[in-house]
Write a protein that holds these residues in place. Structure first.
Motif, PDB file in Angstrom:
ATOM      1  N   CYS A 148      -2.362   8.064  -8.023  1.00  0.00           N
ATOM      2  CA  CYS A 148      -3.083   8.870  -7.067  1.00  0.00           C
ATOM      3  C   CYS A 148      -4.604   8.039  -7.219  1.00  0.00           C
ATOM      4  O   CYS A 148      -5.226   7.582  -6.378  1.00  0.00           O
ATOM      5  N   LEU A 149      -4.864   7.605  -8.553  1.00  0.00           N
ATOM      6  CA  LEU A 149      -6.192   7.143  -8.896  1.00  0.00           C
ATOM      7  C   LEU A 149      -6.093   5.565  -8.346  1.00  0.00           C
ATOM      8  O   LEU A 149      -7.193   5.551  -7.490  1.00  0.00           O
ATOM      9  N   TYR A 150      -4.969   4.981  -8.678  1.00  0.00           N
ATOM     10  CA  TYR A 150      -5.016   3.863  -7.776  1.00  0.00           C
ATOM     11  C   TYR A 150      -5.213   3.416  -6.458  1.00  0.00           C
ATOM     12  O   TYR A 150      -5.666   2.751  -5.773  1.00  0.00           O
ATOM     13  N   GLY A 151      -4.427   4.520  -5.899  1.00  0.00           N
ATOM     14  CA  GLY A 151      -4.330   4.657  -4.553  1.00  0.00           C
ATOM     15  C   GLY A 151      -5.740   4.821  -3.981  1.00  0.00           C
ATOM     16  O   GLY A 151      -6.201   4.252  -2.714  1.00  0.00           O
ATOM     17  N   HIS A 152      -6.436   5.641  -4.512  1.00  0.00           N
ATOM     18  CA  HIS A 152      -7.801   5.896  -4.034  1.00  0.00           C
ATOM     19  C   HIS A 152      -8.640   4.541  -4.127  1.00  0.00           C
ATOM     20  O   HIS A 152      -9.319   4.316  -3.172  1.00  0.00           O
ATOM     21  N   ILE A 153      -8.267   3.717  -5.274  1.00  0.00           N
ATOM     22  CA  ILE A 153      -9.147   2.603  -5.192  1.00  0.00           C
ATOM     23  C   ILE A 153      -8.784   1.502  -3.999  1.00  0.00           C
ATOM     24  O   ILE A 153      -9.658   1.171  -3.253  1.00  0.00           O
ATOM     25  N   ASP A 200       1.011  -1.206  -0.109  1.00  0.00           N
ATOM     26  CA  ASP A 200       0.010   0.101   0.086  1.00  0.00           C
ATOM     27  C   ASP A 200       0.758   1.373   0.001  1.00  0.00           C
ATOM     28  O   ASP A 200       0.474   2.184   0.548  1.00  0.00           O
ATOM     29  N   ARG A 201       2.190   1.082  -0.445  1.00  0.00           N
ATOM     30  CA  ARG A 201       3.065   2.284  -0.692  1.00  0.00           C
ATOM     31  C   ARG A 201       2.158   3.195  -1.255  1.00  0.00           C
ATOM     32  O   ARG A 201       2.488   4.627  -0.981  1.00  0.00           O
ATOM     33  N   SER A 202       1.525   3.112  -2.378  1.00  0.00           N
ATOM     34  CA  SER A 202       0.931   4.330  -3.160  1.00  0.00           C
ATOM     35  C   SER A 202      -0.181   4.950  -2.161  1.00  0.00           C
ATOM     36  O   SER A 202      -0.358   6.276  -2.536  1.00  0.00           O
ATOM     37  N   VAL A 203      -0.656   4.274  -1.373  1.00  0.00           N
ATOM     38  CA  VAL A 203      -1.510   4.887  -0.290  1.00  0.00           C
ATOM     39  C   VAL A 203      -0.788   5.870   0.386  1.00  0.00           C
ATOM     40  O   VAL A 203      -1.439   7.303   0.588  1.00  0.00           O
ATOM     41  N   GLY A 204       0.241   5.628   0.841  1.00  0.00           N
ATOM     42  CA  GLY A 204       1.147   6.493   1.415  1.00  0.00           C
ATOM     43  C   GLY A 204       1.562   7.751   0.788  1.00  0.00           C
ATOM     44  O   GLY A 204       1.858   8.689   1.458  1.00  0.00           O
ATOM     45  N   LEU A 205       1.864   7.522  -0.266  1.00  0.00           N
ATOM     46  CA  LEU A 205       2.313   8.540  -1.309  1.00  0.00           C
ATOM     47  C   LEU A 205       1.132   9.402  -1.776  1.00  0.00           C
ATOM     48  O   LEU A 205       1.671  10.663  -2.200  1.00  0.00           O
ATOM     49  N   GLU A 209      -0.628  14.392  -4.186  1.00  0.00           N
ATOM     50  CA  GLU A 209      -1.999  15.118  -4.534  1.00  0.00           C
ATOM     51  C   GLU A 209      -1.479  16.590  -4.472  1.00  0.00           C
ATOM     52  O   GLU A 209      -1.974  17.381  -5.152  1.00  0.00           O
ATOM     53  N   GLU A 210      -0.675  16.999  -3.408  1.00  0.00           N
ATOM     54  CA  GLU A 210      -0.148  18.288  -3.082  1.00  0.00           C
ATOM     55  C   GLU A 210       0.363  18.766  -4.177  1.00  0.00           C
ATOM     56  O   GLU A 210       0.407  20.039  -4.631  1.00  0.00           O
ATOM     57  N   ARG A 211       1.339  17.889  -4.955  1.00  0.00           N
ATOM     58  CA  ARG A 211       2.140  18.250  -6.206  1.00  0.00           C
ATOM     59  C   ARG A 211       1.367  18.580  -7.371  1.00  0.00           C
ATOM     60  O   ARG A 211       1.340  19.555  -8.019  1.00  0.00           O
ATOM     61  N   ASN A 261       4.199  -4.082  -8.792  1.00  0.00           N
ATOM     62  CA  ASN A 261       5.103  -3.496  -7.621  1.00  0.00           C
ATOM     63  C   ASN A 261       4.001  -3.237  -6.412  1.00  0.00           C
ATOM     64  O   ASN A 261       4.355  -3.255  -5.218  1.00  0.00           O
ATOM     65  N   ILE A 262       2.720  -3.006  -6.698  1.00  0.00           N
ATOM     66  CA  ILE A 262       1.785  -3.013  -5.683  1.00  0.00           C
ATOM     67  C   ILE A 262       1.358  -4.251  -5.076  1.00  0.00           C
ATOM     68  O   ILE A 262       0.946  -4.275  -3.961  1.00  0.00           O
ATOM     69  N   GLY A 263       1.950  -5.368  -5.481  1.00  0.00           N
ATOM     70  CA  GLY A 263       1.600  -6.777  -5.075  1.00  0.00           C
ATOM     71  C   GLY A 263       0.550  -7.527  -5.995  1.00  0.00           C
ATOM     72  O   GLY A 263      -0.052  -8.550  -5.401  1.00  0.00           O
ATOM     73  N   GLY A 264       0.182  -6.907  -7.049  1.00  0.00           N
ATOM     74  CA  GLY A 264      -0.804  -8.033  -7.947  1.00  0.00           C
ATOM     75  C   GLY A 264      -0.165  -9.095  -8.560  1.00  0.00           C
ATOM     76  O   GLY A 264       1.156  -9.213  -8.715  1.00  0.00           O
ATOM     77  N   GLN A 265      -0.861 -10.239  -8.283  1.00  0.00           N
ATOM     78  CA  GLN A 265      -0.335 -11.477  -8.742  1.00  0.00           C
ATOM     79  C   GLN A 265      -0.799 -11.938  -9.860  1.00  0.00           C
ATOM     80  O   GLN A 265      -1.982 -12.050  -9.984  1.00  0.00           O
ATOM     81  N   LEU A 266      -0.150 -12.175 -11.075  1.00  0.00           N
ATOM     82  CA  LEU A 266      -0.434 -12.635 -12.306  1.00  0.00           C
ATOM     83  C   LEU A 266      -1.153 -14.252 -12.078  1.00  0.00           C
ATOM     84  O   LEU A 266      -0.223 -15.062 -11.642  1.00  0.00           O
ATOM     85  N   TYR A 267      -2.441 -14.090 -12.165  1.00  0.00           N
ATOM     86  CA  TYR A 267      -3.044 -15.440 -12.076  1.00  0.00           C
ATOM     87  C   TYR A 267      -3.908 -15.953 -13.130  1.00  0.00           C
ATOM     88  O   TYR A 267      -4.216 -17.045 -12.883  1.00  0.00           O
ATOM     89  N   ARG A 268      -4.196 -15.427 -14.095  1.00  0.00           N
ATOM     90  CA  ARG A 268      -4.940 -15.864 -15.281  1.00  0.00           C
ATOM     91  C   ARG A 268      -4.541 -14.963 -16.633  1.00  0.00           C
ATOM     92  O   ARG A 268      -3.874 -13.789 -16.513  1.00  0.00           O
ATOM     93  N   LYS A 269      -4.691 -15.961 -17.522  1.00  0.00           N
ATOM     94  CA  LYS A 269      -4.158 -15.030 -18.901  1.00  0.00           C
ATOM     95  C   LYS A 269      -5.261 -15.750 -19.996  1.00  0.00           C
ATOM     96  O   LYS A 269      -5.722 -16.762 -19.951  1.00  0.00           O
TER      97      LYS A 269
END
Length: 373
Positions: free
Chosen positions: A322-327, A181-186, A191-193, A357-365
């Motif tokens: 930011c969009l992904y972090g809000h989700i 959840d690093r993106s959440v912390g950032l 958003e300030e930027r 990098n956020i932790g998504g596991q490739l599980y289907r193709k």
């Protein structure tokens, strides 16, 4: 003895829609599509796709019993955009029999060549804006909302007819408490930027859905990659899709990036109502399906991250994060158990690496196929 018929009556259309229920009756992972939605999708005059393009449905019979189905699709908007002569096949379902598969594909190809088309791609159910791809890896669970499902034998059936790989698509899975959840912390710093450039991140305003829908449409048609043959939706097509999604939309999972009143990016996740649909027999809302849908909606504990797009000129500014972090924030706040991010192009590292990098596991193709005709 097998035979092919062209679907031309309401009764035949109902049989076309119902065939997968019988074919996959013993498959615990099969999720029936809602009959009313499929009927409208496949009926000229009901869906705006037919204002510019055509389809023909076919059924295969053997000894009076349906054993397969296919749709031949002439997407004229696709061919205008790409200056191509591509045809498509979709809604493909078949018993494990090579002769039946051959007959179905031959019928579709004959119809497509009659339209002057020289290549066939699929499976796509109308276009890449709808359900597309053949499941090739990850058969261990039911599909999520608006993702395809098929048994493993479909791929060899089609390969033996001469289809080859067009492109592979990926689906990633996050589970509760097992993601970065690093993106959440950032988010706050990012958003300030962004605010220094007059860019704000906000939720969709459901009270002004019509105007929000129109603004999002402009982003949708500009932001998507054309590597898989993306074709901008007409206004009516987008509105049709948006109004369908509105029925299950949670505003906490529809996040917009806005600069001085102009939408420049958005992310959308939808509740995985396949958790409910898997229990609705043969996709019929009546007599009990509607009750299951209405009462089960609040119990859904998974989402599909369906769309994330930023228009050219605003990419790599931190908007995507930011969009992904809000989700992710909403995912955690609502105690969801899983999220699927799908689909992404197999070779699109710019999208796939951040998901991983956020932790998504490739599980289907999934795979789209092509063949000269």
């Amino acid at each position: 003895m097998s035979e092919i018929i062209t679907v031309s009556t309401k009764k035949q259309l109902a049989s076309f829609i119902d065939f997968p229920h019988d074919l996959h009756a013993n498959d615990v992972n099969y999720v029936p599509e809602l009959f009313i939605a499929q009927r409208d999708l496949l009926t000229p005059g009901k869906h705006p796709f037919y204002e510019h393009s055509q389809i023909q449905l076919f059924l295969a019979y053997e000894n009076g019993k349906i054993v397969g189905r296919i749709a031949a699709i002439n997407n004229t908007n696709h061919n205008k955009v790409y200056q191509a002569k591509d045809g498509f096949f979709g809604f493909f379902d078949c018993i494990e029999d090579q002769k039946v598969a051959n007959l179905l594909v031959s019928a579709a190809e004959e119809w497509l060549t009659g339209k002057g088309l020289t290549k066939v791609l699929g499976p796509v159910n109308f276009s890449t804006n709808e359900t597309c791809g053949l499941l090739i890896e990850g058969f261990d669970g039911p599909p999520v909302l608006m993702m395809p499902y098929n048994p493993p034998y479909y791929l060899p059936l089609l390969e033996k007819i001469g289809f080859v790989k067009n492109v592979d698509l990926r689906a990633y899975r996050y589970t509760a408490g097992n993601y970065n959840d690093r993106s959440v912390g950032l988010i706050d710093k990012l958003e300030e930027r962004l605010q220094r450039n007059d860019i704000v991140i906000r939720k969709i305003n459901m009270k002004d859905f019509k105007n929000e829908r129109e603004a999002i449409r402009a982003v949708y048609n500009k932001a998507w990659d054309k590597n898989l043959g993306f074709v901008p939706l007409t206004d009516k097509e987008f509105d049709y899709m948006a109004n369908d999604m509105k029925l299950i939309l949670d505003p906490d999972f529809c996040v917009l990036a806005e600069q001085k009143g102009r939408i420049v990016g958005f992310a959308l996740a939808l509740p995985d109502i396949n958790q409910i649909q898997i229990k609705i027999k043969r996709g019929r809302l009546f007599p009990t399906g509607l009750i299951k849908l209405l009462t089960g909606k609040k119990k859904v504990d998974g989402i599909r991250i369906l769309l994330l797009g930023v228009i050219d000129g605003y990419r790599k500014m931190g908007i995507e994060a930011c969009l992904y972090g809000h989700i992710i924030k909403s995912f955690a706040a609502k105690n969801m158990k899983y999220a699927e991010a799908s689909w992404t192009l197999d070779h699109n590292d710019m999208v796939n690496k951040p998901i991983e990098n956020i932790g998504g596991q490739l599980y289907r193709k999934y795979r789209t196929l092509e063949k000269a005709i």
